[in-house]
Design an enzyme around this catalytic site. Sequence first.
Site, PDB file in Angstrom:
ATOM      1  N   LYS A 180      10.825  30.647  64.314  1.00 51.08           N
ATOM      2  CA  LYS A 180      11.941  30.430  63.339  1.00 51.08           C
ATOM      3  C   LYS A 180      10.791  29.926  62.154  1.00 51.08           C
ATOM      4  O   LYS A 180      10.238  29.809  62.219  1.00 51.08           O
ATOM      5  CB  LYS A 180      12.274  28.925  63.839  1.00 51.08           C
ATOM      6  N   LYS A 184       4.072  19.192  70.828  1.00 52.26           N
ATOM      7  CA  LYS A 184       3.198  18.742  69.680  1.00 52.26           C
ATOM      8  C   LYS A 184       2.034  17.430  70.681  1.00 52.26           C
ATOM      9  O   LYS A 184       1.051  17.820  69.756  1.00 52.26           O
ATOM     10  CB  LYS A 184       3.545  17.205  69.009  1.00 52.26           C
ATOM     11  N   LYS A 189       7.187  25.160  58.556  1.00 53.13           N
ATOM     12  CA  LYS A 189       5.794  25.257  57.123  1.00 53.13           C
ATOM     13  C   LYS A 189       4.672  24.654  57.948  1.00 53.13           C
ATOM     14  O   LYS A 189       3.753  24.937  56.889  1.00 53.13           O
ATOM     15  CB  LYS A 189       6.619  23.607  56.286  1.00 53.13           C
TER      16      LYS A 189
END
Length: 332
Positions: free
Chosen positions: A197, A115, A200
């Site tokens: 994977k 992140k 969203k």
Amino acid sequence: MQQVKDRVFSGTQPTGVPTLGNYVGAYRNWLKMQDDYDCLFCVVDMHSLTVRNDAAELRKNAKSLLALYLAVGFDPEKCILYFQSHVPEHAQLSWILNCYTYMGELSRMTQFKDKSAKHSENINAGLFTYPVLMAADILLFNVQYVPVGEDQKQHVEITRDIAERFNNIYGDVFTIPKPLISNVGARIMSLSVPENKMSKSDDASGYISMLDTTDVIISKFKKAVTDSEKEVRYDPKAKPGVSNLLTIYSVMTDKSVKDAEKDFEGVGYGGFKLAVGEAVADKLKPIQDEYNRIMDDKVYLESVSKDGAQKARKIAMKTYGKVARKVGLAQI
Ligand code: TRP
């Protein structure tokens, strides 16, 4: 009151609408637990502040996620459904646990590394201590099990480490939780890049939102990436796209992958993709209808949220009180 059943905690961030991957890998499994365990399913809105959001949107997404929990079938009579920010003990315990967590162990968290690479303009302290808030979520409720995806396993492990460290100093305060990693369908892959994977944060054609209309679902499946062969066969290495579609179909129809393969013997990829799309749309339609009904019922949503927060707080206050006493916070 005596705790009779084992307890389970899990949560989802209210960032955008959950995907088919969340449904298959998480909610479908959590649903099976609500009869046998005391479950808490939380909308972890405070975790979402670690990235920048539009306030109105975050609020709307949080409400929408609670409605979706109810629409998929979580029964507020059986489990506790609530917003993390409504139970202040999450933040309070998180602060204390921060003081029992090392910079070194937090900097080894793969999600933090990912992140902070992705949001290099906003590497805030919350992003760094995110796993400590997650540890507080879990440890407040003395849970035995935490059902999560593979990507969250490391966070449950650090939760165990923090709990053990604390217990070593102060005695048996926290229950040591175990991660429950779902196997079947835990990894629903992207429709456009089946090596990744489903997420969203992908481009829209790669994922199915739980609120996509039937038409959108079918058109996304029609465009799903497959391969240059013709055979519908399960082989994730050689045929990641087709295998992902088979997994999805098998979960949606409750058939084994073997039986799913048989359904498509001699069927071309066009027909196969359409059938998978239809199976997904059929499964999601009743959930979406229920979701729309609940979203219109403000009174019901409010009562679920209030009632859930109250029940969660009752447990949380007890744990937090004990911790505050142990570490020596003022009592007068
Ligand atoms: N970090 C989790 C995720 O992004 C969400 C989460 C927050 C969570 N607190 C939790 C999951 C506690 C399980 C238990 O998926």
